[in-house]
Design a protein around this motif. Structure first.
Motif, PDB file in Angstrom:
ATOM      1  N   GLU A 216       3.065  35.162  41.289  1.00 12.50           N
ATOM      2  CA  GLU A 216       4.089  36.144  41.621  1.00 12.50           C
ATOM      3  C   GLU A 216       4.426  36.030  43.103  1.00 12.50           C
ATOM      4  O   GLU A 216       3.529  35.842  43.935  1.00 12.50           O
ATOM      5  CB  GLU A 216       3.602  37.552  41.294  1.00 12.50           C
ATOM      6  N   SER A 217       5.700  36.159  43.412  1.00 15.10           N
ATOM      7  CA  SER A 217       6.123  36.104  44.820  1.00 15.10           C
ATOM      8  C   SER A 217       6.044  37.473  45.483  1.00 15.10           C
ATOM      9  O   SER A 217       6.042  37.568  46.710  1.00 15.10           O
ATOM     10  CB  SER A 217       7.546  35.549  44.921  1.00 15.10           C
ATOM     11  N   THR A 329      -4.060  32.735  39.437  1.00 14.27           N
ATOM     12  CA  THR A 329      -3.075  33.815  39.529  1.00 14.27           C
ATOM     13  C   THR A 329      -3.122  34.415  40.914  1.00 14.27           C
ATOM     14  O   THR A 329      -4.163  34.407  41.569  1.00 14.27           O
ATOM     15  CB  THR A 329      -3.337  34.901  38.470  1.00 14.27           C
ATOM     16  N   LYS A 331      -0.722  37.006  44.080  1.00 15.01           N
ATOM     17  CA  LYS A 331       0.444  37.692  44.626  1.00 15.01           C
ATOM     18  C   LYS A 331       0.921  36.960  45.879  1.00 15.01           C
ATOM     19  O   LYS A 331       0.171  36.251  46.534  1.00 15.01           O
ATOM     20  CB  LYS A 331       0.076  39.132  44.999  1.00 15.01           C
ATOM     21  N   ARG A 336       7.810  32.882  41.747  1.00 18.48           N
ATOM     22  CA  ARG A 336       7.400  33.506  40.486  1.00 18.48           C
ATOM     23  C   ARG A 336       7.364  32.414  39.426  1.00 18.48           C
ATOM     24  O   ARG A 336       8.384  31.791  39.119  1.00 18.48           O
ATOM     25  CB  ARG A 336       8.396  34.602  40.109  1.00 18.48           C
ATOM     26  N   SER A 338       5.085  31.370  35.784  1.00 22.45           N
ATOM     27  CA  SER A 338       3.999  31.486  34.817  1.00 22.45           C
ATOM     28  C   SER A 338       4.124  30.345  33.823  1.00 22.45           C
ATOM     29  O   SER A 338       5.167  30.201  33.166  1.00 22.45           O
ATOM     30  CB  SER A 338       4.058  32.832  34.081  1.00 22.45           C
ATOM     31  N   GLN A 368       7.683  32.154  32.360  1.00 25.86           N
ATOM     32  CA  GLN A 368       8.681  32.810  33.192  1.00 25.86           C
ATOM     33  C   GLN A 368       8.850  31.985  34.472  1.00 25.86           C
ATOM     34  O   GLN A 368       7.934  31.256  34.855  1.00 25.86           O
ATOM     35  CB  GLN A 368       8.274  34.254  33.529  1.00 25.86           C
TER      36      GLN A 368
END
Length: 484
Positions: A216-217, A329, A331, A336, A338, A368
């Motif tokens: 995730e960005s 995983t 942040k 972004r 997956s 995603q």
């Protein structure tokens, strides 16, 4: 290509926490889209329940505003929004008291499917379950939906399961993980078990390793209090990544039926080996490119909570002996992204010589932002000058391959909520699954706490800490995805 809409029974769906962020962003827009697709039969109701004192008109206006913000182009249809709002009701309910339960009971229809969505903190789950039972709001066709986190560790997960089991049968409890509702996640099962091409090769003899990345960005600003208590391991690995690993690694179930699928997933979790300390990389993002650091986002200058984690895992059974699973995983990463990558082994012997290069087949499942599946195969590079090999993708983007049907596929919450109404638990976690996942996760967390490990720093919008890449390179491998 015409999409076949499977009808559902008339239902009453009560959303506890009906004014909250999850309801506004995900649950109500998902229901609105299902209404637009003809899956809200006449007489069905969506009932928002919360502590706020609102009139029905105020609640409908609030929901209409949320739809315009979060439901996309469909919410531009004023008539559709108005028609959906006609199905909406609101009642103020005190989860821990007596007020409002009688008003809620008066709204419910006899004989309809009853689903109660607990879109609230897990500390209120037991109170709501008790309240529903005490006030006679449950019937044989009643279901409850609970959001993660399903506990903070094994002990709290067991306690939560025991509390819910006092009031509901396991067949009535739907532990929702929106990752399992994604089109590509379900397509993973279709690819594995619907094609003779893959299943005979789906084992340690032919697969070198498997990578699962959920990047995730965004940072944790706005969720700092929760994230400080959880970290990436509890927030993502114990549930989302664990479920993806199970679907990749499980044996073929006897049929596509809820308990058959969940039995095989449980076997995978129980076959996971303990993870050695040198196969764990924890990271924490630092300020970069205008973004605050993790410690600033959570307002804790001494935080030791990980915003990134990478693990090398082994599934200790015959199918996967010797084939590592790499999980990652975090942040504030570069993008972004997956995806699941299945890396096949080299051919046992190259007839083309070293100058042609060594190439591997690679199956990439993109979850995603753009769902799709790509299989890389090796061919001859066009042109004269000898046999030079090159990898090319056999690419299936859902939007391109399926046209309007692929572009308009239901999102995860749409699919999962309709599965609740239908009574299909295939994509929901069972109590023993949740507890087995915590039983594997807890010793890893206790281990780094006992060692006093501190997360490695990494720049915001980077690929994560360097140690994650080093862990792979020690094995002669590299991460896929994240721009690499």
């Amino acid at each position: 290509m015409v999409s076949r809409i499977i009808p559902v029974e008339t239902f009453d769906l009560v959303v506890f926490g009906g004014t909250g962020d999850l309801a506004r962003r995900k649950i109500l827009p998902a229901l609105f889209k299902r209404y637009c697709s003809g899956q809200m039969p006449e007489g069905s109701q969506v009932i928002g329940a919360a502590r706020s004192e609102l009139t029905e008109e105020q609640y409908r206006a609030s929901v209409a505003e949320a739809l315009r913000e979060f439901a996309g182009d469909a919410a531009q249809d004023v008539a559709a929004v108005s028609g959906f709002c006609d199905h909406l009701h609101y009642v103020a309910v005190d989860a821990r008291g007596e007020s409002g339960w009688g008003d809620l009971a008066a709204l419910l229809n006899e004989g309809s499917v009853r689903a109660f969505y607990f879109s609230v903190g897990p500390g209120v789950y037991s109170d709501l379950a008790k309240g529903l039972k005490r006030h006679g709001l449950t019937e044989a066709n009643t279901r409850i939906v609970v959001e993660k986190p399903f506990g903070h560790d094994l002990e709290t997960a067991q306690k939560l399961n025991q509390e819910l089991a006092q009031y509901f049968d396991e067949s009535q409890i739907y532990r929702i993980d929106h990752y399992l509702g994604k089109e590509t996640v379900q397509n993973l099962m279709a690819v594995r078990f619907g094609n003779m091409l893959f299943e005979p090769l789906w084992n340690a003899q032919y697969i070198d390793h498997i990578q699962i990345t959920v990047a995730e960005s965004v940072g944790v600003a706005g969720r700092g209090e929760y994230y400080e208590r959880s970290g990436a391991m509890r927030d993502m690995v114990q549930n989302h990544l664990m479920q993806l690993l199970c679907l990749i690694a499980m044996e073929p179930p006897s049929q596509f039926e809820p308990d058959a699928v969940r039995d095989e997933k449980l076997k995978v979790i129980r076959a996971l080996d303990t993870v050695a300390p040198h196969h764990i990389v924890r990271g924490q993002y630092t300020a970069a490119d205008g973004a605050d650091s993790y410690r600033e986002d959570v307002d804790n200058p001494r935080s030791k909570t990980e915003s990134f984690i990478a693990l090398k895992c082994q599934v200790n059974n015959w199918r996967w002996a010797g084939t590592p699973f790499y999980l990652r995983t975090g942040k504030r990463l570069s993008e972004r992204d997956s995806e699941i990558t299945v890396m096949f082994k080299d051919t046992p012997h190259s007839i083309f010589g070293d100058e042609a290069g060594r190439h591997r087949n690679e199956l990439n499942i993109q979850l995603q932002p753009n769902e799709g599946i790509t299989l890389k195969v090796t061919i001859k590079e066009p042109g004269p000058g000898g046999m030079r090999l090159v990898d090319v993708p056999l690419d299936m983007s859902f939007a391109e391959a399926l046209g309007p049907k692929g572009q308009g596929a239901a999102d995860a919450y749409e699919r999962l909520i309709m599965d609740v109404i239908r009574g299909n638990q295939t994509l929901f976690m069972r109590d023993d699954e949740v507890e087995a996942a915590w039983a594997w996760t807890d010793p890893i967390i206790r281990g780094w706490e006992a060692r006093g490990d501190v997360p490695k720093p990494y720049d915001a919008f980077s690929f994560g800490p360097d140690d994650a890449a080093l862990m792979m390179r020690r094995d002669g491998r590299n991460w896929r995805g994240l721009g690499k």
